[in-house]
Design a protein around this motif. Structure first.
Motif, PDB file in Angstrom:
ATOM      1  N   ARG A   1       3.324   5.809  -5.640  1.00  0.00           N
ATOM      2  CA  ARG A   1       3.360   5.611  -7.093  1.00  0.00           C
ATOM      3  C   ARG A   1       4.661   4.985  -7.590  1.00  0.00           C
ATOM      4  N   ARG A   2       5.125   4.009  -6.864  1.00  0.00           N
ATOM      5  CA  ARG A   2       6.312   3.264  -7.297  1.00  0.00           C
ATOM      6  C   ARG A   2       5.914   2.319  -8.426  1.00  0.00           C
ATOM      7  N   ARG A   3       6.731   2.209  -9.427  1.00  0.00           N
ATOM      8  CA  ARG A   3       6.427   1.359 -10.581  1.00  0.00           C
ATOM      9  C   ARG A   3       7.187   0.043 -10.553  1.00  0.00           C
ATOM     10  N   ASN A   4       8.338   0.033  -9.902  1.00  0.00           N
ATOM     11  CA  ASN A   4       9.162  -1.174  -9.806  1.00  0.00           C
ATOM     12  C   ASN A   4       9.386  -1.486  -8.337  1.00  0.00           C
TER      13      ASN A   4
ATOM     14  N   ARG B   1       0.832  -1.217   0.000  1.00  0.00           N
ATOM     15  CA  ARG B   1       0.000   0.000   0.000  1.00  0.00           C
ATOM     16  C   ARG B   1       0.862   1.260   0.000  1.00  0.00           C
ATOM     17  N   LEU B   2       1.930   1.226   0.757  1.00  0.00           N
ATOM     18  CA  LEU B   2       2.837   2.365   0.808  1.00  0.00           C
ATOM     19  C   LEU B   2       3.469   2.600  -0.564  1.00  0.00           C
TER      20      LEU B   2
ATOM     21  N   ARG C   1      -1.444  -7.523  -8.423  1.00  0.00           N
ATOM     22  CA  ARG C   1      -1.949  -7.559  -9.801  1.00  0.00           C
ATOM     23  C   ARG C   1      -2.008  -6.178 -10.455  1.00  0.00           C
ATOM     24  N   ARG C   2      -1.622  -5.160  -9.735  1.00  0.00           N
ATOM     25  CA  ARG C   2      -1.637  -3.806 -10.307  1.00  0.00           C
ATOM     26  C   ARG C   2      -0.655  -3.713 -11.476  1.00  0.00           C
ATOM     27  N   GLU C   3      -0.750  -2.633 -12.213  1.00  0.00           N
ATOM     28  CA  GLU C   3       0.153  -2.428 -13.350  1.00  0.00           C
ATOM     29  C   GLU C   3       1.471  -1.851 -12.861  1.00  0.00           C
TER      30      GLU C   3
END
Length: 104
Positions: A20-23, A14-15, A57-59
């Motif tokens: 908005r971390r992508r990796n 969640r953090l 499962r998020r992008e």
């Protein structure tokens, strides 16, 4: 023990989402927690597993790896650092000096 580990994983995911971390590299020293995240047939802590899996499962790119607890010196360093802080939840913008040498 897996219940606690799953709560920590959920909070960390969640953090990362909120920032908005992508990796993301998810290093787990609990083989049971790792198995629960990767196994779709598990009935142990189903709601908690579902919430974690929904976030996974998020992008974004998430790698889940197994590490040995004895080798997890970053966790030990953060725990020691945390003893110096006031009670509560702390999100660090940068790693504290106590663990910077582990990044090399």
């Amino acid at each position: 023990m897996s219940f606690f580990n799953l709560w920590v994983i959920l909070h960390g995911l969640r953090l990362a989402r909120d920032r908005r971390r992508r990796n993301l590299l998810l290093e787990l020293d609990s083989n049971e927690a790792r198995r629960l995240l990767l196994d779709d047939s598990s009935n142990i802590h189903p709601n908690l597993c579902f919430m974690c899996k929904e976030l996974l499962r998020r992008e974004w790119n998430v790698s889940i790896t197994q590490i040995y607890q004895e080798a997890n010196q970053v966790t030990d360093g953060l725990a020691s650092y945390g003893l110096k802080l006031h009670l509560g939840c702390h999100a660090l913008a940068n790693p504290p000096d106590e663990i910077l040498h582990f990044a090399c």
